[in-house]
Design a protein around this motif. Sequence first.
Motif, PDB file in Angstrom:
ATOM      1  N   THR A  44       0.834  -1.193   0.000  1.00 49.80           N
ATOM      2  CA  THR A  44       0.000   0.000   0.000  1.00 49.80           C
ATOM      3  C   THR A  44       0.871   1.245   0.000  1.00 49.80           C
ATOM      4  O   THR A  44       1.745   1.420   0.836  1.00 49.80           O
ATOM      5  CB  THR A  44      -0.917   0.010   1.242  1.00 49.80           C
ATOM      6  OG1 THR A  44      -1.716  -1.160   1.213  1.00 49.80           O
ATOM      7  CG2 THR A  44      -1.808   1.210   1.266  1.00 49.80           C
ATOM      8  N   SER A  45       0.605   2.132  -0.973  1.00 43.99           N
ATOM      9  CA  SER A  45       1.356   3.381  -1.060  1.00 43.99           C
ATOM     10  C   SER A  45       0.808   4.443  -0.120  1.00 43.99           C
ATOM     11  O   SER A  45       1.527   5.325   0.317  1.00 43.99           O
ATOM     12  CB  SER A  45       1.323   3.911  -2.496  1.00 43.99           C
ATOM     13  OG  SER A  45       1.890   2.985  -3.380  1.00 43.99           O
ATOM     14  N   THR A  62      -2.539   1.871  -4.093  1.00 39.99           N
ATOM     15  CA  THR A  62      -1.319   1.134  -4.423  1.00 39.99           C
ATOM     16  C   THR A  62      -0.835   1.604  -5.784  1.00 39.99           C
ATOM     17  O   THR A  62      -1.615   2.007  -6.635  1.00 39.99           O
ATOM     18  CB  THR A  62      -1.560  -0.389  -4.481  1.00 39.99           C
ATOM     19  OG1 THR A  62      -2.588  -0.652  -5.433  1.00 39.99           O
ATOM     20  CG2 THR A  62      -1.972  -0.934  -3.134  1.00 39.99           C
TER      21      THR A  62
END
Length: 116
Positions: A44-45, A62
Amino acid sequence: MTSLRRTDLLTLSNLRTDGRKPNEIRNMAIQLSPPSLTPSSCTTSGSAVVRMGLTTALASVTGPTDCSRRSDEQSDRAILDVHLRVAPFASSSGDRRTIHSRTDRRIVEHVSLIQN
């Protein structure tokens, strides 16, 4: 003496069914990158938890990732792929059926609105 139902009492008090005044808004809180999500999900960004009243929504992002098909790749554009999941207890129709995100018309419409 007759007892008043809760809805009658709220109506007489000029309150909404959740107890708020007519001009009162629900409390809202936004937490960016909640600590409980960051370490466990390394793909996950970014993420956020949004709370408004009794409603809680979790959003995660993401990417960027490579295109699965090279023919889809365009250097000046990005593709937004949206996945929307709704908990069974959050159904607006009141039934607790399993909601399939690819076939439920309401969810498909929400995804389309987000992508466009």
